[in-house]
Design an enzyme around this catalytic site. Structure first.
Site, PDB file in Angstrom:
ATOM      1  N   GLU A 128      48.668   7.942  26.086  1.00  0.00           N
ATOM      2  CA  GLU A 128      48.093   8.851  25.084  1.00  0.00           C
ATOM      3  C   GLU A 128      47.901  10.228  25.709  1.00  0.00           C
ATOM      4  OE1 GLU A 128      47.400   7.877  22.011  1.00  0.00           O
ATOM      5  OE2 GLU A 128      47.863   5.762  22.420  1.00  0.00           O
ATOM      6  N   HIS A 132      32.233   5.179  40.735  1.00  0.00           N
ATOM      7  CA  HIS A 132      31.234   4.591  39.838  1.00  0.00           C
ATOM      8  C   HIS A 132      30.708   3.246  40.332  1.00  0.00           C
ATOM      9  CE1 HIS A 132      32.937   7.193  36.293  1.00  0.00           C
ATOM     10  NE2 HIS A 132      32.229   7.889  37.158  1.00  0.00           N
ATOM     11  N   GLY A 149      45.628   6.655  33.841  1.00  0.00           N
ATOM     12  CA  GLY A 149      44.803   5.797  32.994  1.00  0.00           C
ATOM     13  C   GLY A 149      43.368   6.245  32.820  1.00  0.00           C
TER      14      GLY A 149
HETATM   15  P1  OAD Z   1      38.623   5.481  29.052  1.00  0.00           P
HETATM   16  O1  OAD Z   1      38.469   4.192  28.321  1.00  0.00           O
HETATM   17  O2  OAD Z   1      37.858   6.659  28.603  1.00  0.00           O
HETATM   18  O3  OAD Z   1      40.154   5.914  29.043  1.00  0.00           O
HETATM   19  C1  OAD Z   1      41.171   5.015  29.355  1.00  0.00           C
HETATM   20  C2  OAD Z   1      42.497   5.783  29.292  1.00  0.00           C
HETATM   21  O4  OAD Z   1      43.522   4.900  29.716  1.00  0.00           O
HETATM   22  C3  OAD Z   1      42.870   6.280  27.895  1.00  0.00           C
HETATM   23  O5  OAD Z   1      43.206   7.665  27.963  1.00  0.00           O
HETATM   24  C4  OAD Z   1      44.102   5.427  27.539  1.00  0.00           C
HETATM   25  O6  OAD Z   1      45.060   6.159  26.770  1.00  0.00           O
HETATM   26  C5  OAD Z   1      44.664   5.117  28.913  1.00  0.00           C
HETATM   27  N1  OAD Z   1      45.493   3.903  28.988  1.00  0.00           N
HETATM   28  C6  OAD Z   1      45.451   2.788  28.216  1.00  0.00           C
HETATM   29  N2  OAD Z   1      46.368   1.892  28.623  1.00  0.00           N
HETATM   30  C7  OAD Z   1      47.006   2.446  29.693  1.00  0.00           C
HETATM   31  C8  OAD Z   1      48.052   2.008  30.560  1.00  0.00           C
HETATM   32  N3  OAD Z   1      48.626   0.805  30.410  1.00  0.00           N
HETATM   33  N4  OAD Z   1      48.460   2.834  31.541  1.00  0.00           N
HETATM   34  C9  OAD Z   1      47.886   4.053  31.710  1.00  0.00           C
HETATM   35  N5  OAD Z   1      46.894   4.514  30.930  1.00  0.00           N
HETATM   36  C10 OAD Z   1      46.457   3.728  29.934  1.00  0.00           C
HETATM   37  O7  OAD Z   1      38.357   5.157  30.590  1.00  0.00           O
HETATM   38  P2  OAD Z   1      37.969   6.131  31.787  1.00  0.00           P
HETATM   39  O8  OAD Z   1      38.633   7.449  31.659  1.00  0.00           O
HETATM   40  O9  OAD Z   1      38.186   5.367  33.046  1.00  0.00           O
HETATM   41  O10 OAD Z   1      31.930   5.135  33.397  1.00  0.00           O
HETATM   42  O11 OAD Z   1      36.425   6.270  31.543  1.00  0.00           O
HETATM   43  C11 OAD Z   1      35.663   6.950  32.480  1.00  0.00           C
HETATM   44  C12 OAD Z   1      34.304   6.335  32.603  1.00  0.00           C
HETATM   45  O12 OAD Z   1      33.676   6.193  31.329  1.00  0.00           O
HETATM   46  C13 OAD Z   1      34.278   4.922  33.154  1.00  0.00           C
HETATM   47  O13 OAD Z   1      34.367   4.872  34.563  1.00  0.00           O
HETATM   48  C14 OAD Z   1      32.959   4.426  32.682  1.00  0.00           C
HETATM   49  C15 OAD Z   1      33.074   4.872  31.244  1.00  0.00           C
HETATM   50  O14 OAD Z   1      31.951   4.889  30.514  1.00  0.00           O
HETATM   51  C16 OAD Z   1      30.771   4.545  33.686  1.00  0.00           C
HETATM   52  O15 OAD Z   1      30.540   3.388  33.400  1.00  0.00           O
HETATM   53  C17 OAD Z   1      29.819   5.438  34.404  1.00  0.00           C
END
Ligand code: OAD
Length: 253
Positions: free
Chosen positions: A219, A122, A191
């Protein structure tokens, strides 16, 4: 021995055979550095969701607003540091002969922790791109003196060099990430809510080709029920535990 210790032992044994490894990270790996995730409760900026701001329509409709959001995020990221989980992945790049790190994060923490080959699906929030000329430059000015910023050479609007909803991912990077996912023997998914495509398909491709899928996420996600290892815990806790076990086995302690 607890169930967690048993799982870590089992995984460390697989890792000791030196398998081909691909890792996909998302916003959750940076959460412990103090960066809000997108879909978590702290992920909102003002009243906006990422999907409302991270689009070309939002940017060209109101570049000042979108740049304020990026300026806010750059301010948070710039003031924080990578954590133990990022450092373990940087070490693994040097330890395993075939190791590919794929990230959806734009924060640059993997590189700051020492990872050299990072496939940034990204883009990177510390790069800016001219909307007319397409030139890309590194930029760490924070806060920006002028919002929205303009290209010093042609005067057009500058944008963050990130991928927005509705835009294509950099094709070469996506091809490399897909190839690594299709050929790896172990895929870590760390994550990410496994919700945003095409990144969310990469672990599915890996699983279809027979790779062991290891998820680390406090989660449950759509992947959790089919993952071979599902650690419902924080990346900054589990990765060092796996790493310790891996090293302990190597030195015979
Ligand atoms: P999300 O915010 O959708 O998901 C974050 C995940 O991290 C969730 O499933 C949480 O449960 C988990 N999480 C939280 N704390 C954690 C920890 N300490 N260790 C491990 N996991 C943890 O983020 P992404 O999946 O990265 O795109 O989102 C994908 C894309 O959506 C991003 O790259 C961005 C966003 O909109 C763009 O900007 C194009």
């Amino acid at each position: 021995m607890s169930e967690l210790e048993r799982q870590i032992d089992e995984l460390a044994e697989i890792l000791r055979t030196g398998p081909r490894i691909a890792v996909l990270t998302g916003a959750g790996i940076s959460a412990e550095s103090g960066i809000p995730t997108f879909r978590g409760k702290d992920g909102l900026w003002r009243e906006f969701r990422a999907e409302e701001l991270a689009t070309p329509q939002a940017f060209f409709g109101n570049p000042g607003l979108v740049w304020q959001w990026y300026d806010w995020r750059r301010g948070i990221i710039g003031a924080k540091e990578p954590h133990a989980g990022h450092y373990v992945l940087a070490r693994w790049e040097r330890h395993f002969p075939d190791f590919v790190l794929i990230t959806q994060n734009v924060d640059g923490f993997h590189r700051r922790a020492g990872s050299r080959n990072v496939l940034e699906l990204h883009g990177n929030i510390w790069e800016i791109r001219c909307t007319r000329e397409g030139t890309i430059a590194e930029n760490t000015e924070c806060p920006f003196r002028e919002i929205p910023p303009h290209c010093p050479s042609c005067g057009a609007l500058l944008r963050p060099n990130v991928v927005w909803f509705g835009e294509s991912l950099p094709s070469e990077t996506l091809e490399e990430a897909t190839a690594a996912s299709a050929t790896c023997e172990v895929m870590f998914v760390i994550g990410t809510s496994a919700y945003v495509q095409p990144a969310a398909s990469l672990p599915v491709i890996a699983a279809e080709r027979g790779a062991k899928v290891v998820e680390i996420n406090p989660e449950p996600t759509p992947l959790s029920s089919t993952a071979d290892f599902s650690f419902q815990a924080k990346a900054g806790e589990i990765l060092p535990l796996i790493d310790e076990r891996l090293l302990a086995g190597r030195t015979g302690t």
